[in-house]
Enzyme design. Structure first.
Site, mmCIF file in Angstrom:
data_model
loop_
_atom_site.group_PDB
_atom_site.id
_atom_site.type_symbol
_atom_site.label_atom_id
_atom_site.label_comp_id
_atom_site.label_asym_id
_atom_site.label_seq_id
_atom_site.Cartn_x
_atom_site.Cartn_y
_atom_site.Cartn_z
ATOM 1 N N GLU A 1 0.823 -1.211 0.000
ATOM 2 C CA GLU A 1 0.000 0.000 0.000
ATOM 3 C C GLU A 1 0.860 1.265 0.000
ATOM 4 O O GLU A 1 0.450 2.301 -0.509
ATOM 5 C CB GLU A 1 -0.935 0.008 1.208
ATOM 6 C CG GLU A 1 -1.997 -1.060 1.137
ATOM 7 C CD GLU A 1 -2.843 -1.113 2.386
ATOM 8 O OE1 GLU A 1 -4.065 -0.925 2.261
ATOM 9 O OE2 GLU A 1 -2.290 -1.333 3.476
ATOM 10 N N TYR B 1 -15.262 26.657 -0.179
ATOM 11 C CA TYR B 1 -15.119 25.219 -0.434
ATOM 12 C C TYR B 1 -13.835 24.898 -1.176
ATOM 13 O O TYR B 1 -13.353 23.767 -1.117
ATOM 14 C CB TYR B 1 -16.343 24.636 -1.141
ATOM 15 C CG TYR B 1 -16.724 25.260 -2.454
ATOM 16 C CD1 TYR B 1 -16.061 24.940 -3.622
ATOM 17 C CD2 TYR B 1 -17.777 26.165 -2.527
ATOM 18 C CE1 TYR B 1 -16.430 25.512 -4.829
ATOM 19 C CE2 TYR B 1 -18.150 26.736 -3.720
ATOM 20 C CZ TYR B 1 -17.468 26.409 -4.878
ATOM 21 O OH TYR B 1 -17.820 26.966 -6.067
ATOM 22 N N ILE C 1 -6.656 5.107 7.814
ATOM 23 C CA ILE C 1 -7.482 6.190 7.285
ATOM 24 C C ILE C 1 -8.224 6.897 8.424
ATOM 25 O O ILE C 1 -8.641 8.038 8.269
ATOM 26 C CB ILE C 1 -8.422 5.734 6.140
ATOM 27 C CG1 ILE C 1 -9.313 4.569 6.543
ATOM 28 C CG2 ILE C 1 -7.624 5.417 4.903
ATOM 29 C CD1 ILE C 1 -10.298 4.136 5.450
ATOM 30 N N GLU C 2 -8.339 6.259 9.569
ATOM 31 C CA GLU C 2 -8.897 6.907 10.744
ATOM 32 C C GLU C 2 -8.030 8.107 11.146
ATOM 33 O O GLU C 2 -8.532 9.177 11.490
ATOM 34 C CB GLU C 2 -8.982 5.927 11.923
ATOM 35 C CG GLU C 2 -9.970 4.807 11.735
ATOM 36 C CD GLU C 2 -9.378 3.547 11.094
ATOM 37 O OE1 GLU C 2 -8.414 3.642 10.288
ATOM 38 O OE2 GLU C 2 -9.900 2.468 11.389
ATOM 39 N N LYS D 1 -11.523 3.754 1.013
ATOM 40 C CA LYS D 1 -10.444 3.182 0.204
ATOM 41 C C LYS D 1 -11.106 2.265 -0.819
ATOM 42 O O LYS D 1 -11.775 1.293 -0.452
ATOM 43 C CB LYS D 1 -9.476 2.386 1.068
ATOM 44 C CG LYS D 1 -8.322 1.769 0.283
ATOM 45 C CD LYS D 1 -7.408 0.921 1.158
ATOM 46 C CE LYS D 1 -6.536 1.814 1.986
ATOM 47 N NZ LYS D 1 -5.448 1.060 2.653
#
Length: 120
Positions: free
Chosen positions: A21, A53, A71-72, A99
Protein backbone atom coordinates in the site's frame (compact mmCIF):
# COMPACT_ATOMS: atom_id res chain seq x y z
CA UNK A 1 -27.83 26.77 10.10
CA UNK A 2 -26.71 25.28 6.85
CA UNK A 3 -24.11 22.97 5.36
CA UNK A 4 -21.44 22.88 2.72
CA UNK A 5 -20.99 19.36 1.40
CA UNK A 6 -18.14 18.22 -0.81
CA UNK A 7 -19.23 14.90 -2.32
CA UNK A 8 -17.14 12.20 -3.93
CA UNK A 9 -13.74 13.89 -3.95
CA UNK A 10 -11.57 11.44 -5.92
CA UNK A 11 -7.94 11.30 -4.84
CA UNK A 12 -5.02 8.91 -4.90
CA UNK A 13 -2.91 8.17 -1.83
CA UNK A 14 -0.46 5.86 -0.14
CA UNK A 15 -2.19 4.93 3.11
CA UNK A 16 -2.21 1.56 4.80
CA UNK A 17 -0.32 -0.90 6.96
CA UNK A 18 0.61 -3.38 4.24
CA UNK A 19 3.96 -2.77 2.49
CA UNK A 20 2.41 -2.78 -0.99
CA UNK A 21 0.00 0.00 0.00
CA UNK A 22 2.98 2.30 0.59
CA UNK A 23 4.32 1.66 -2.94
CA UNK A 24 1.30 0.91 -5.13
CA UNK A 25 -1.21 3.24 -3.48
CA UNK A 26 -4.97 3.26 -3.76
CA UNK A 27 -7.83 5.36 -4.99
CA UNK A 28 -9.89 7.10 -2.33
CA UNK A 29 -13.26 8.81 -2.22
CA UNK A 30 -13.83 11.52 0.38
CA UNK A 31 -17.11 13.12 1.45
CA UNK A 32 -16.97 16.16 3.69
CA UNK A 33 -19.81 17.93 5.50
CA UNK A 34 -19.39 21.27 7.29
CA UNK A 35 -22.28 22.76 9.29
CA UNK A 36 -22.40 26.43 10.22
CA UNK A 37 -24.57 29.54 10.12
CA UNK A 38 -24.99 30.47 6.44
CA UNK A 39 -27.40 33.34 7.07
CA UNK A 40 -24.95 36.26 6.64
CA UNK A 41 -23.49 34.77 3.46
CA UNK A 42 -26.95 34.13 2.05
CA UNK A 43 -28.17 37.70 2.51
CA UNK A 44 -24.89 39.56 1.79
CA UNK A 45 -23.52 37.50 -1.15
CA UNK A 46 -20.12 37.85 0.53
CA UNK A 47 -17.45 35.12 0.42
CA UNK A 48 -15.92 36.38 3.67
CA UNK A 49 -19.15 35.41 5.47
CA UNK A 50 -18.92 31.75 4.51
CA UNK A 51 -16.36 28.95 4.28
CA UNK A 52 -14.67 28.74 0.93
CA UNK A 53 -15.12 25.22 -0.43
CA UNK A 54 -11.93 25.65 -2.48
CA UNK A 55 -10.02 25.96 0.81
CA UNK A 56 -11.78 22.87 2.17
CA UNK A 57 -10.79 20.88 -0.93
CA UNK A 58 -7.18 22.08 -0.58
CA UNK A 59 -7.04 20.92 3.04
CA UNK A 60 -8.34 17.45 2.09
CA UNK A 61 -5.88 17.18 -0.82
CA UNK A 62 -2.87 18.35 1.22
CA UNK A 63 -3.62 15.92 4.06
CA UNK A 64 -4.18 13.10 1.57
CA UNK A 65 -0.61 13.66 0.35
CA UNK A 66 0.75 12.83 3.84
CA UNK A 67 0.94 9.05 4.28
CA UNK A 68 -0.84 7.39 7.20
CA UNK A 69 -1.10 3.78 8.28
CA UNK A 70 -4.78 4.26 9.11
CA UNK A 71 -7.48 6.19 7.28
CA UNK A 72 -8.90 6.91 10.74
CA UNK A 73 -5.77 8.97 11.43
CA UNK A 74 -6.09 10.72 8.07
CA UNK A 75 -9.73 11.60 8.83
CA UNK A 76 -8.82 13.02 12.24
CA UNK A 77 -6.03 15.16 10.74
CA UNK A 78 -8.42 16.62 8.15
CA UNK A 79 -11.07 17.48 10.75
CA UNK A 80 -8.50 19.10 13.05
CA UNK A 81 -7.15 21.23 10.21
CA UNK A 82 -10.61 22.34 9.17
CA UNK A 83 -11.49 23.28 12.74
CA UNK A 84 -8.24 25.26 12.99
CA UNK A 85 -8.99 26.95 9.64
CA UNK A 86 -12.20 28.59 10.86
CA UNK A 87 -13.03 27.43 14.35
CA UNK A 88 -15.52 30.18 15.35
CA UNK A 89 -17.76 29.68 12.32
CA UNK A 90 -17.87 25.86 12.14
CA UNK A 91 -20.41 24.07 14.35
CA UNK A 92 -20.03 20.50 13.08
CA UNK A 93 -17.74 18.57 10.74
CA UNK A 94 -18.19 15.06 9.37
CA UNK A 95 -15.90 13.18 7.00
CA UNK A 96 -16.21 9.84 5.24
CA UNK A 97 -13.08 8.40 3.62
CA UNK A 98 -13.33 5.26 1.49
CA UNK A 99 -10.44 3.18 0.20
CA UNK A 100 -11.55 1.83 -3.16
CA UNK A 101 -10.67 -1.80 -3.97
CA UNK A 102 -8.83 -2.53 -0.70
CA UNK A 103 -6.24 -5.32 -0.75
CA UNK A 104 -8.41 -8.03 0.83
CA UNK A 105 -8.83 -11.68 -0.04
CA UNK A 106 -12.42 -11.21 -1.10
CA UNK A 107 -14.84 -9.33 -3.29
CA UNK A 108 -15.32 -5.86 -1.77
CA UNK A 109 -15.72 -2.47 -3.44
CA UNK A 110 -14.47 -0.25 -0.64
CA UNK A 111 -13.73 0.14 3.04
CA UNK A 112 -14.88 3.39 4.66
CA UNK A 113 -14.30 5.30 7.87
CA UNK A 114 -16.72 7.96 9.11
CA UNK A 115 -15.56 10.46 11.71
CA UNK A 116 -17.17 13.60 13.07
CA UNK A 117 -15.90 16.38 15.28
CA UNK A 118 -17.49 14.84 18.36
CA UNK A 119 -14.90 12.05 17.95
CA UNK A 120 -11.96 14.48 17.81
Amino acid sequence: MGKIVLENIKLFGFHGCMPEEKYVGSHYTVNLEIEFDLYQASINDDLSKTINYIDLYSIVKEEMDINSKLIEHLAQRIIKRIKKYNKPLIKYTKIKICKENPPLQGNIDRVCVILDNSDC
